[in-house]
Design an enzyme around this catalytic site. Structure first.
Site, PDB file in Angstrom:
ATOM      1  CD  GLU A  95       9.264  71.105  56.904  1.00 17.88           C
ATOM      2  OE1 GLU A  95       8.296  71.541  56.279  1.00 17.88           O
ATOM      3  OE2 GLU A  95       9.201  70.150  57.699  1.00 17.88           O
ATOM      4  N   GLY A 142      12.239  70.777  65.514  1.00 16.86           N
ATOM      5  CA  GLY A 142      13.597  70.278  65.705  1.00 16.86           C
ATOM      6  C   GLY A 142      14.618  71.035  64.882  1.00 16.86           C
ATOM      7  CB  CYS A 143      14.689  72.096  61.346  1.00 18.49           C
ATOM      8  SG  CYS A 143      14.637  70.447  60.615  1.00 18.49           S
ATOM      9  CB  THR A 144      13.258  76.027  64.866  1.00 21.34           C
ATOM     10  OG1 THR A 144      12.432  76.154  63.703  1.00 21.34           O
ATOM     11  CG2 THR A 144      13.420  77.373  65.528  1.00 21.34           C
ATOM     12  CG  ASN A 168      19.104  75.839  61.289  1.00 23.63           C
ATOM     13  OD1 ASN A 168      20.039  76.189  60.588  1.00 23.63           O
ATOM     14  ND2 ASN A 168      18.286  74.850  60.969  1.00 23.63           N
TER      15      ASN A 168
END
Length: 159
Positions: free
Chosen positions: A40, A45-47, A50
């Protein structure tokens, strides 16, 4: 975990990217491709993941690898996410789980006793010949991009 293993042909797919172009895996033949699937946009965590891939993107390029992030989010979400954090890695949208499904990553998950379908955070190195060279499940988000870069270096020059 995915059903794919090193030596398997990578499933081909075409997905729209946040810059208005599209990404087709088979069009990358002759180059290595590092694909990281994440759940997402703009979640903690995804931030982190990325940003780490973005920070290391010049090193992936220096080793001849094409880098792409894929999530089930739509293009407008990717565009906002990229702009907010100044991300350098192209993001592909897979809301219909075309690539996510073909790579075997849409699975039953459990969190706090609740079961739901979701994406299993996993990265792949696809060889210049279109075959899977590495499969790495992201069990720890911080450092995952560096782990993928190390795997890329360990493989040596693309064949």
């Amino acid at each position: 975990m995915t059903h794919l293993k090193p030596g398997d042909p990578a499933p081909d797919f075409t997905l729209p990217r946040d810059d208005g172009s599209s990404f087709t895996l088979s069009a990358q033949r002759g180059k290595r491709v590092v694909i990281y699937f994440y759940p997402e946009d703009d979640s903690g965590g995804c931030t982190d993941e990325n940003i780490e891939f973005s920070d290391l993107s010049p090193e992936f390029a220096a080793h001849g690898a094409v880098l792409v992030g894929i999530s089930p989010d739509e293009i407008p979400s990717h565009q906002k996410f990229r702009a907010k954090y100044g991300l350098k890695v192209p993001l592909a949208a897979d809301p219909d789980h075309l690539a996510i499904g073909e790579f075997g990553l849409w699975q039953l998950k459990k969190l706090y006793g609740r079961e739901f379908m979701g994406l299993i955070r996993t990265s792949f190195i696809i060889g210049a010949d279109g075959k899977v060279e590495r499969v790495v499940r992201a069990t720890r988000i911080k450092g995952h991009a560096a782990k993928m870069l190390a795997a890329l270096k360990e493989l040596g020059p693309a064949k």
